[in-house]
Scaffold this active site. Structure first.
Site, PDB file in Angstrom:
ATOM      1  N   ASN A 290       2.612   3.228  -4.044  1.00 51.03           N
ATOM      2  CA  ASN A 290       2.303   4.170  -5.130  1.00 51.03           C
ATOM      3  C   ASN A 290       3.457   5.087  -5.504  1.00 51.03           C
ATOM      4  OD1 ASN A 290       1.844   5.438  -2.614  1.00 51.03           O
ATOM      5  ND2 ASN A 290       0.558   6.964  -3.597  1.00 51.03           N
TER       6      ASN A 290
ATOM      7  N   CYS B 272      -2.068   9.700  -3.383  1.00 43.61           N
ATOM      8  CA  CYS B 272      -3.058   9.970  -2.330  1.00 43.61           C
ATOM      9  C   CYS B 272      -3.618  11.379  -2.449  1.00 43.61           C
ATOM     10  CB  CYS B 272      -2.435   9.745  -0.961  1.00 43.61           C
ATOM     11  SG  CYS B 272      -0.902  10.669  -0.756  1.00 43.61           S
TER      12      CYS B 272
HETATM   13  P1  NDP Z   1      -1.699  -0.828   2.532  1.00 47.32           P
HETATM   14  O1  NDP Z   1      -2.326  -0.269   3.749  1.00 47.32           O
HETATM   15  O2  NDP Z   1      -2.234  -2.084   1.978  1.00 47.32           O
HETATM   16  O3  NDP Z   1      -0.149  -1.092   2.764  1.00 47.32           O
HETATM   17  C1  NDP Z   1       0.773  -0.091   3.166  1.00 47.32           C
HETATM   18  C2  NDP Z   1       1.980  -0.771   3.807  1.00 47.32           C
HETATM   19  O4  NDP Z   1       1.574  -1.382   5.022  1.00 47.32           O
HETATM   20  C3  NDP Z   1       2.580  -1.885   2.948  1.00 47.32           C
HETATM   21  O5  NDP Z   1       3.973  -1.923   3.151  1.00 47.32           O
HETATM   22  C4  NDP Z   1       1.893  -3.102   3.527  1.00 47.32           C
HETATM   23  O6  NDP Z   1       2.556  -4.295   3.267  1.00 47.32           O
HETATM   24  C5  NDP Z   1       1.900  -2.751   5.003  1.00 47.32           C
HETATM   25  N1  NDP Z   1       0.933  -3.486   5.807  1.00 47.32           N
HETATM   26  C6  NDP Z   1      -0.215  -4.102   5.416  1.00 47.32           C
HETATM   27  N2  NDP Z   1      -0.816  -4.701   6.470  1.00 47.32           N
HETATM   28  C7  NDP Z   1      -0.034  -4.467   7.545  1.00 47.32           C
HETATM   29  C8  NDP Z   1      -0.110  -4.825   8.929  1.00 47.32           C
HETATM   30  N3  NDP Z   1      -1.098  -5.567   9.399  1.00 47.32           N
HETATM   31  N4  NDP Z   1       0.860  -4.407   9.762  1.00 47.32           N
HETATM   32  C9  NDP Z   1       1.888  -3.655   9.295  1.00 47.32           C
HETATM   33  N5  NDP Z   1       2.027  -3.297   8.007  1.00 47.32           N
HETATM   34  C10 NDP Z   1       1.079  -3.678   7.137  1.00 47.32           C
HETATM   35  O7  NDP Z   1      -1.716   0.340   1.458  1.00 47.32           O
HETATM   36  P2  NDP Z   1      -1.280   0.256  -0.067  1.00 47.32           P
HETATM   37  O8  NDP Z   1       0.134  -0.226  -0.156  1.00 47.32           O
HETATM   38  O9  NDP Z   1      -2.352  -0.449  -0.821  1.00 47.32           O
HETATM   39  O10 NDP Z   1      -1.243   1.803  -0.457  1.00 47.32           O
HETATM   40  C11 NDP Z   1      -2.353   2.502  -0.919  1.00 47.32           C
HETATM   41  C12 NDP Z   1      -2.968   3.332   0.180  1.00 47.32           C
HETATM   42  O11 NDP Z   1      -1.997   4.231   0.703  1.00 47.32           O
HETATM   43  C13 NDP Z   1      -4.104   4.190  -0.288  1.00 47.32           C
HETATM   44  O12 NDP Z   1      -5.171   4.104   0.619  1.00 47.32           O
HETATM   45  C14 NDP Z   1      -3.523   5.586  -0.284  1.00 47.32           C
HETATM   46  O13 NDP Z   1      -4.482   6.612  -0.109  1.00 47.32           O
HETATM   47  C15 NDP Z   1      -2.589   5.519   0.858  1.00 47.32           C
HETATM   48  N6  NDP Z   1      -1.598   6.569   0.761  1.00 47.32           N
HETATM   49  C16 NDP Z   1      -1.659   7.622   1.632  1.00 47.32           C
HETATM   50  C17 NDP Z   1      -0.764   8.675   1.549  1.00 47.32           C
HETATM   51  C18 NDP Z   1      -0.800   9.802   2.518  1.00 47.32           C
HETATM   52  O14 NDP Z   1       0.177  10.536   2.578  1.00 47.32           O
HETATM   53  N7  NDP Z   1      -1.846  10.003   3.279  1.00 47.32           N
HETATM   54  C19 NDP Z   1       0.269   8.686   0.498  1.00 47.32           C
HETATM   55  C20 NDP Z   1       0.237   7.523  -0.349  1.00 47.32           C
HETATM   56  C21 NDP Z   1      -0.672   6.511  -0.222  1.00 47.32           C
HETATM   57  P3  NDP Z   1       2.255  -5.155   1.927  1.00 47.32           P
HETATM   58  O15 NDP Z   1       1.260  -4.451   1.124  1.00 47.32           O
HETATM   59  O16 NDP Z   1       3.582  -5.208   1.312  1.00 47.32           O
HETATM   60  O17 NDP Z   1       1.765  -6.479   2.368  1.00 47.32           O
END
Ligand code: NDP
Length: 480
Positions: free
Chosen positions: A150, A282
């Site tokens: 995001n 987020c």
């Molecule tokens: P995801 O959890 O799908 O992915 C986040 C990252 O983790 C990506 O790089 C993803 O890779 C990676 N990932 C996915 N599965 C695994 C795994 N099994 N092991 C290690 N890494 C993994 O989140 P999104 O990218 O969809 O982001 C949106 C979410 O992030 C929302 O829920 C939002 O609220 C949260 N968020 C929270 C924030 C905070 O500060 N609390 C700030 C911003 C967002 P890939 O997707 O490339 O496969």
């Protein structure tokens, strides 16, 4: 078609398996570059590079480390236009937003921790007549940083900068959905004089490349930002290996508006806090609670403003909202609008996809959407949608709104609008959130602790919290 590469040991290299993934442009819905589909072999290579680099980087004087990190900040700043265009193309956000927020913030992240580390001190505790304790804080070693799509470079650097400043070597994976600015960052790192292997950027799927980082025994700490489900999986995997974990997860933030607030300021900010970055921050306030005395006035004024938000392609300077990040995400958000209707909600603004002219006719555009008439307890009001969708709910008393605000499993941030000082403090104290904004939203001071409670995460980022996370404390006692 352009092929991005991994950045390992100071070199741009192809993934060992030779496999690539499509990288889509949200504005057009077309593939525009390919990114490495890395796996555990690439991670192993990155670990070997980091192992070699650790003694060099961790023993370098903090002044020299700081100097290199300042060069990185400057390197991003010097290529502002490239970064802005790349971020906007990869993510779908208006270029204006990337220029005002994302990229300047990535510069600040490096600048802040490059200078912060010069002032980072550890404690000493004297025991009168007995002896003295002193505490040292050493870098952990190799750490993993995994970030979401995001705010791609903004959140990527928010982790990497403190990890590097503290003397660690980093294996970092940006979201596979938005890899481009992390790729550009590799170029800046290369020119900064940072020793090879200190920062390694590996692209690919979370469940493959990300998982290999989390599972690697030499990765001693994981800083992760992303969805709560992924965080849960990472915690389950990393906990038995006793890794340090910082998890910044999902949210369902309340925006609570009392009838004594400054209406105009509240209205302008609430449009922002609902729909900035297409609602994909987020910290966006997706549940708007309005005190009954001003509910109708607010609803009319808010819907008028929301209907005027221009949804357009990201390079349109008049765009207020761009495209959502991906087709699956667009479909997910639309499915929640359908769910809201089936739960009895009434769509009072937006609700529909936006179809622009070619070449943007297959882009992922959605109107800013406002829904009312739902129970606070329904799924639409309990689950994270992470898109341009907000709900309106009236309330009468502080107790009632607190109960509704605190009813979700999340606890990231909250916004309060009131001119009653006692109420503001009372509510801030009672609300389940790691961050509370009063009469404002998204005002960030990088020294403050950042993070959530409940299912929104574990640990805090920012300021000394980040530097403490990325170091190990050791206490030494000397007897007088
Ligand atoms: P995801 O959890 O799908 O992915 C986040 C990252 O983790 C990506 O790089 C993803 O890779 C990676 N990932 C996915 N599965 C695994 C795994 N099994 N092991 C290690 N890494 C993994 O989140 P999104 O990218 O969809 O982001 C949106 C979410 O992030 C929302 O829920 C939002 O609220 C949260 N968020 C929270 C924030 C905070 O500060 N609390 C700030 C911003 C967002 P890939 O997707 O490339 O496969």
């Amino acid at each position: 078609m352009e092929k991005l590469k991994n950045f390992i040991n100071g070199q741009f290299i192809e993934p060992i398996n030779g496999q690539y993934l499509d990288n889509y442009e949200p504005a057009t819905g077309k593939v525009y570059s390919l990114i490495p589909d890395s796996d555990e072999k690439d991670i192993e290579l990155a670990i070997q590079a980091a192992e070699k680099a650790f003694p060099i980087w961790s023993k370098m004087s903090i002044e020299d480390r700081s100097e290199i990190m300042l060069k990185i900040a400057k390197g991003i700043e010097d290529r502002m236009d490239d970064f802005v265009k790349a971020e906007s193309r990869d993510n779908g956000k208006p270029e204006k937003l990337a220029l005002q927020v994302d990229i300047p913030r990535a510069v600040s992240n490096f600048h802040f921790f490059a200078t912060g580390i010069l002032h980072f001190a550890s404690e000493s505790h004297a025991m009168e007549g007995i002896g003295v304790n002193y505490t040292t804080r050493k870098p952990i070693g190799i750490v993993g940083c995994i970030s979401p799509w995001n705010l791609p470079l903004y959140l990527f650097t928010w982790k990497i900068a403190p990890a590097l400043a503290a003397g660690n070597c980093v294996i970092a994976k940006p979201s596979e959905v938005t890899p481009y600015t992390a790729y550009l960052l590799g170029q800046v790192i290369k020119e900064s004089g940072m020793p090879d292997g200190v920062l390694n950027i590996v692209h690919g799927y979370g469940h493959r490349a990300g998982d290999a980082i989390v599972k690697h025994p030499l990765v001693k700490a994981i800083s992760f930002t992303g969805g709560t489900k992924t965080g849960e999986y990472i915690a389950q995997t990393a906990a038995p290996m006793f890794k340090k974990l910082s998890l910044e997860l999902g949210g369902k933030n309340p925006n609570i508006i009392f009838d004594d607030c400054d209406f105009d300021k509240m209205l302008a900010t609430t449009v922002q806090s609902s729909f900035a970055n297409q609602g994909q921050i987020c910290l966006c306030g997706s549940r708007i609670f309005v005190q009954r005395g001003i509910y109708e006035k607010f609803k009319t004024a808010f819907v008028e403003r929301v209907n005027a938000l221009k949804v357009s392609f990201p390079s349109d300077p008049t765009a207020k909202m761009g495209a959502l990040v991906s087709k699956p995400h667009l479909e997910k958000v639309i499915s929640y609008i359908e769910l809201a209707k089936s739960e009895g909600g009434k769509v009072i603004a937006g609700g529909k996809q936006v179809h622009l002219d070619a070449p943007y006719n297959e882009g992922y555009y959605l109107q800013a959407t406002v829904i009312e008439g739902l129970s606070y307890a329904c799924r639409t009001n309990q689950e994270e949608i992470f898109g341009p969708v907000v709900t309106l709910t009236p309330f009468d008393t502080e107790e009632e709104v607190l109960m509704m605000a605190n009813s979700t499993k999340y606890g990231l941030s909250a916004t309060l609008w009131t001119n009653n000082l006692q109420r503001a403090h009372r509510m801030a104290n009672e609300i389940d959130a790691g961050i509370v904004w009063i009469n404002s939203w998204l005002v960030r001071d990088l020294r403050t602790p950042f993070g959530g409670i409940k299912a929104s995460g574990v640990g805090r980022e920012g300021g000394w919290d980040a530097l403490r996370f990325f170091t190990e404390a050791k206490n030494v006692f000397i007897k007088y």
